[in-house]
Enzyme design. Structure first.
Site, PDB file in Angstrom:
ATOM      1  N   ILE A 140       0.886  -1.169   0.000  1.00  0.00           N
ATOM      2  CA  ILE A 140       0.000   0.000   0.000  1.00  0.00           C
ATOM      3  C   ILE A 140       0.920   1.214   0.000  1.00  0.00           C
ATOM      4  O   ILE A 140       1.282   1.747   1.048  1.00  0.00           O
ATOM      5  CB  ILE A 140      -0.961  -0.018   1.206  1.00  0.00           C
ATOM      6  CG1 ILE A 140      -1.811  -1.280   1.157  1.00  0.00           C
ATOM      7  CG2 ILE A 140      -1.841   1.237   1.215  1.00  0.00           C
ATOM      8  CD1 ILE A 140      -2.703  -1.486   2.354  1.00  0.00           C
ATOM      9  N   HIS A 143       0.046   5.096   1.494  1.00  0.00           N
ATOM     10  CA  HIS A 143      -0.035   5.435   2.916  1.00  0.00           C
ATOM     11  C   HIS A 143       1.162   4.807   3.621  1.00  0.00           C
ATOM     12  O   HIS A 143       1.227   3.581   3.785  1.00  0.00           O
ATOM     13  CB  HIS A 143      -1.347   4.928   3.516  1.00  0.00           C
ATOM     14  CG  HIS A 143      -1.696   5.576   4.811  1.00  0.00           C
ATOM     15  ND1 HIS A 143      -2.971   6.044   5.068  1.00  0.00           N
ATOM     16  CD2 HIS A 143      -0.976   5.845   5.923  1.00  0.00           C
ATOM     17  CE1 HIS A 143      -3.007   6.563   6.290  1.00  0.00           C
ATOM     18  NE2 HIS A 143      -1.804   6.438   6.821  1.00  0.00           N
ATOM     19  N   LEU A 144       2.067   5.645   4.046  1.00  0.00           N
ATOM     20  CA  LEU A 144       3.281   5.206   4.719  1.00  0.00           C
ATOM     21  C   LEU A 144       2.960   4.315   5.918  1.00  0.00           C
ATOM     22  O   LEU A 144       1.998   4.569   6.640  1.00  0.00           O
ATOM     23  CB  LEU A 144       4.041   6.452   5.189  1.00  0.00           C
ATOM     24  CG  LEU A 144       5.336   6.217   5.946  1.00  0.00           C
ATOM     25  CD1 LEU A 144       6.377   7.208   5.469  1.00  0.00           C
ATOM     26  CD2 LEU A 144       5.124   6.315   7.433  1.00  0.00           C
ATOM     27  N   HIS A 145       3.759   3.298   6.101  1.00  0.00           N
ATOM     28  CA  HIS A 145       3.641   2.437   7.276  1.00  0.00           C
ATOM     29  C   HIS A 145       4.996   1.780   7.526  1.00  0.00           C
ATOM     30  O   HIS A 145       5.669   1.353   6.599  1.00  0.00           O
ATOM     31  CB  HIS A 145       2.540   1.383   7.110  1.00  0.00           C
ATOM     32  CG  HIS A 145       2.628   0.605   5.837  1.00  0.00           C
ATOM     33  ND1 HIS A 145       2.298   1.111   4.597  1.00  0.00           N
ATOM     34  CD2 HIS A 145       3.010  -0.673   5.610  1.00  0.00           C
ATOM     35  CE1 HIS A 145       2.466   0.198   3.666  1.00  0.00           C
ATOM     36  NE2 HIS A 145       2.913  -0.899   4.253  1.00  0.00           N
ATOM     37  N   GLN A 146       5.400   1.764   8.780  1.00  0.00           N
ATOM     38  CA  GLN A 146       6.671   1.164   9.167  1.00  0.00           C
ATOM     39  C   GLN A 146       6.422  -0.197   9.795  1.00  0.00           C
ATOM     40  O   GLN A 146       5.622  -0.320  10.719  1.00  0.00           O
ATOM     41  CB  GLN A 146       7.419   2.056  10.154  1.00  0.00           C
ATOM     42  CG  GLN A 146       8.726   1.440  10.620  1.00  0.00           C
ATOM     43  CD  GLN A 146       9.571   2.422  11.363  1.00  0.00           C
ATOM     44  OE1 GLN A 146      10.445   3.023  10.790  1.00  0.00           O
ATOM     45  NE2 GLN A 146       9.300   2.604  12.644  1.00  0.00           N
TER      46      GLN A 146
END
Length: 186
Positions: A140, A143-146
């Site tokens: 995805i 939308h940034l996600h760590q």
């Protein structure tokens, strides 16, 4: 040989050439393979799951911790038990576009998540990172996600290497509850 195994492979119609392997099915992975829960476009209103999760209850959204700028949530398609992500509430794709408060809180929740995972599951180490852009492997990208993936000595065995299958010993709802209870109070 284990008591439930026989020296002769079980005959299963429709599984292809008889190869003496028992089959371990992971049908829940088909949702990921087929793109379930993937956004239809790059905008926040295009079905972004990271934008819709905060409106759900913690249990329904698998949210472990809510901050002011970011939240921690279990990965629906984990690489290991306890695999979670730290996600900004704001729909932003690139790390360089985070505000200073978002960047600080993303780092703080990452540290807290490590503490919670060590407390709850005795994690020996972690893989931490984010894939920036679809070409870098972001499922995805809009939308940034760590990702935080807990690791244990010997956790890579024949299942993921040969069987291309992950074995998770706990239901996600139970993992969410365990980590939420182990989350450090700050």
């Amino acid at each position: 040989m284990l008591p439930h195994m026989t020296s002769e492979p079980e005959q299963q119609i429709g599984v292809g050439t008889q190869d003496a392997f028992q089959r371990l099915w992971t049908p829940h992975r088909m949702a990921y393979i087929q793109g379930e829960n993937k956004p239809t476009g790059p905008g926040a209103g295009d079905g972004c799951p990271f934008c819709s999760i905060p409106a759900k209850s913690d249990e329904d959204g698998l949210v472990i911790k809510r901050g002011e700028q970011v939240y921690a949530v279990l990965n629906l398609y984990p690489y290991n038990g306890g695999h979670l992500m730290v996600v900004p509430y704001r729909h932003v794709a690139d790390y360089t576009d985070l505000t200073a408060p978002e960047t600080v809180e993303l780092g703080e929740l990452t540290k807290q998540a490590m503490t919670a995972l060590r407390t709850a599951s005795g994690a020996h180490g972690f893989n931490i990172g984010m894939n920036q852009g679809a070409v870098a492997g972001a499922g995805i990208a809009a939308h940034l996600h760590q990702h935080l993936v807990p690791r244990w000595g010997g956790d890579t065995n024949f299942m993921p290497v040969v069987g291309h299958t992950r074995v998770l010993p706990q239901l996600l709802a139970d993992t969410r509850k365990m980590l939420a209870e182990a989350w450090p109070s700050v």
